[in-house]
Scaffold this motif. Structure first.
Motif, PDB file in Angstrom:
ATOM      1  N   LEU A  23      20.517  34.267  33.867  1.00 54.79           N
ATOM      2  CA  LEU A  23      20.496  35.707  34.136  1.00 54.79           C
ATOM      3  C   LEU A  23      20.275  36.495  32.849  1.00 54.79           C
ATOM      4  N   ALA A  62      21.367  43.778  33.111  1.00 56.10           N
ATOM      5  CA  ALA A  62      21.800  42.925  34.217  1.00 56.10           C
ATOM      6  C   ALA A  62      23.274  43.180  34.488  1.00 56.10           C
ATOM      7  N   VAL A  90      24.678  31.969  34.408  1.00 57.16           N
ATOM      8  CA  VAL A  90      24.803  33.212  33.650  1.00 57.16           C
ATOM      9  C   VAL A  90      23.815  33.232  32.487  1.00 57.16           C
ATOM     10  N   THR A 133      24.955  40.683  31.168  1.00 60.99           N
ATOM     11  CA  THR A 133      25.707  40.888  32.390  1.00 60.99           C
ATOM     12  C   THR A 133      26.986  41.631  32.127  1.00 60.99           C
ATOM     13  N   ALA A 156      23.414  40.760  40.276  1.00 61.31           N
ATOM     14  CA  ALA A 156      23.797  39.452  40.813  1.00 61.31           C
ATOM     15  C   ALA A 156      25.217  39.560  41.361  1.00 61.31           C
ATOM     16  N   ASP A 157      25.396  39.278  42.634  1.00 60.04           N
ATOM     17  CA  ASP A 157      26.701  39.364  43.293  1.00 60.04           C
ATOM     18  C   ASP A 157      27.335  37.974  43.318  1.00 60.04           C
ATOM     19  N   GLU A 158      28.314  37.758  42.473  1.00 56.75           N
ATOM     20  CA  GLU A 158      29.033  36.489  42.369  1.00 56.75           C
ATOM     21  C   GLU A 158      28.076  35.301  42.227  1.00 56.75           C
ATOM     22  N   PRO A 159      27.244  35.290  41.206  1.00 53.67           N
ATOM     23  CA  PRO A 159      26.273  34.190  41.070  1.00 53.67           C
ATOM     24  C   PRO A 159      26.901  32.845  40.730  1.00 53.67           C
ATOM     25  N   THR A 160      28.173  32.838  40.299  1.00 53.61           N
ATOM     26  CA  THR A 160      28.806  31.572  39.906  1.00 53.61           C
ATOM     27  C   THR A 160      29.745  31.021  40.972  1.00 53.61           C
ATOM     28  N   ALA A 175      26.531  41.716  36.883  1.00 57.50           N
ATOM     29  CA  ALA A 175      26.987  40.607  37.723  1.00 57.50           C
ATOM     30  C   ALA A 175      28.476  40.738  37.979  1.00 57.50           C
ATOM     31  N   THR A 176      28.913  40.350  39.167  1.00 58.64           N
ATOM     32  CA  THR A 176      30.340  40.281  39.480  1.00 58.64           C
ATOM     33  C   THR A 176      30.803  38.855  39.240  1.00 58.64           C
ATOM     34  N   LEU A 177      31.817  38.716  38.405  1.00 62.00           N
ATOM     35  CA  LEU A 177      32.333  37.404  38.016  1.00 62.00           C
ATOM     36  C   LEU A 177      33.843  37.411  38.211  1.00 62.00           C
TER      37      LEU A 177
END
Length: 469
Positions: free
Chosen positions: A28, A39, A25, A146, A9-13, A41-43
């Motif tokens: 996810l 998983a 999140v 994540t 997930a690329d910047e899901p937030t 993710a970039t946060l």
């Protein structure tokens, strides 16, 4: 096919409020747990409740500098031992992001931030070199959660180390597998193409009917039928290649550091071109059965398949040379129309009395449709004896009104010195030339990147100039 091994997930937030970001999140994490896969993710701005959901943390500073990679519980202790404890009642995620951020408003502050980040990166490299035995070090299991990326790569930044390419056979195997998977994902589209090809053969059969004994009255219809068949299969193959390459272009540009243009083309030659040829071959089989053409079934199938593969390669060449997918599609249709106009035969049987210009002659030699139609006409008409029981069966007008054999028809069409084998040879050479052109286009249109060493040197010079001022 097996389930995907990784959820990314690329910047899901990004763009969400704090409540919705935490919910995203959580979803996810639940999705990864239900599938038994990790998983990532970039946060960039996680709240404290999101921080508590993470299992592992990957903390990156500008220019891709790695300062921490490990379990979430070990992160704060690692930085505390380096002299950067997290204050009480402060969100750990925000503290870590501030720790690897650079304040560019003040040269002095920027220099201090860069020095701190360099020290953190050196400390992590020393720890990695000495082995990760503390703080949950060593091999870690595949967590179903994540991972967070803090700080980001900065403006124009990238990882300082280039990813190592797999071996040649491994690269080819991966590209072939992905191409076959793409064909499987498009199975409904491919099934529709197969139905359309079969439907076109049946439609041609209804329009032209079943040919009986060869006669002068049928010559124009035979030439027209073979021309329409070649044009339709060529157009379908080329448009499919343009559409597929347009969808893949972004991925190709992003992955060019992992494989070369020649390897990509080899994978396409092994997966896409045979598929296009198979659709054209199926059309030829059904058309031969429905119409009752004189030429051998294998000749019709082979020529249409070769023409489809050549036009698919032409689509790849246009897509590779064009700067964008939209421009490739806009240029592909006019190019195909020009090839059709230059390649069509006059079914009235009047060969060219006025020699074409050098430019038109050169362009016509590059037309796959021209050589496909000529190959089919030579195979169909060579050695044909025409029956004529009355003048009513003769064509009403044109150069074919008084012909008595297929060889005479070929002479009237300007094909007396041509053969099916020669024309198919021209198609084969065109196929090779178009693949070579696609290779050149992929090389010319490859993305341009700035060397990290050069970018760092320029940044150091700019920083030195600011400090001197």
């Amino acid at each position: 096919f097996p389930p995907p091994p990784l959820l990314i997930a690329d910047e899901p937030t990004t763009g969400l409020d704090s409540h919705q970001a935490a919910r995203a999140v959580r979803l996810l994490r639940e999705a990864a747990a239900s599938r038994g896969i990790p998983a990532v993710a970039t946060l960039h701005q996680p709240r404290s409740s999101i921080w508590a959901m993470l299992d592992d943390v990957l903390l990156l500073a500008p220019r891709g500098r790695l300062v921490f990679l490990g379990e979430r519980e070990a992160a704060l202790g690692h930085f505390a031992r380096l002299g950067h404890p997290c204050p009480h009642h402060v969100n750990p995620a925000e503290f870590l992001i501030d720790l690897v951020s650079v304040d560019h408003d003040s040269p002095a502050a920027a220099a201090a931030d860069e020095a701190r980040i360099d020290a953190l990166a050196r400390a992590w490299r020393r720890r990695e070199g000495g082995g990760r035995q503390a703080e949950g070090g060593g091999p870690r299991p595949r967590h179903r959660a994540t991972a967070a990326e803090g700080g980001g790569a900065g403006a124009g930044g990238a990882a300082p180390e280039r990813r190592r390419r797999p071996r040649l056979l491994r690269r080819l195997a991966l590209l072939l597998r992905r191409s076959w998977r793409q064909n499987w994902r498009d199975r409904w589209v491919n099934g529709l193409r197969l139905c359309v090809s079969g439907g076109l053969a049946l439609v041609f059969g209804e329009i032209f009917g079943r040919f009986g004994a060869p006669s002068a009255a049928q010559i124009a219809e035979r030439v027209a039928l073979l021309s329409y068949a070649s044009i339709n299969m060529s157009m379908m193959a080329m448009m499919k290649a343009l559409d597929l390459f347009g969808r893949e272009r972004v991925v190709i540009d992003r992955e060019r550091a992992l494989y070369g243009a020649a390897e990509y083309l080899l994978a396409k030659m092994a997966t896409e071109l045979p598929l296009d040829a198979a659709f054209a071959g199926g059309f030829g089989l059904l058309l031969h059965w429905r119409i009752g053409l004189r030429l051998p079934r294998t000749t019709l199938v082979g020529t249409l398949s070769l023409a489809a593969a050549t036009c698919a390669a032409l689509g790849l060449a246009i897509g590779a040379l064009a700067p964008s997918a939209d421009l490739a599609l806009a240029a592909g249709i006019p190019v195909m129309i020009v090839h059709m106009v230059l390649g069509i035969l006059n079914p009235a049987g009047t060969a060219e009395t006025k020699p074409p210009s050098a430019a038109v002659s050169l362009a016509s030699h590059a037309s796959p449709i021209k050589w496909s139609i000529r190959a089919l006409c030579c195979a169909e008409l060579r050695g044909m004896e025409l029956e004529r029981r009355s003048l009513k069966e003769a064509p009403r007008m044109g150069g074919l009104a008084l012909v008595r054999s297929g060889d005479e028809v070929l002479e009237r069409l300007g094909l007396s010195g041509s053969s099916c084998r020669q024309c198919c040879g021209r198609l084969g050479r065109l196929l090779a030339a178009e693949l070579a052109l696609a290779y050149v286009g992929l090389r010319l249109q490859r993305p341009k990147y700035t060397s990290m060493a050069q970018a760092r040197a320029e940044e150091e010079r700019e920083r030195g100039g600011v400090d001197g001022a």
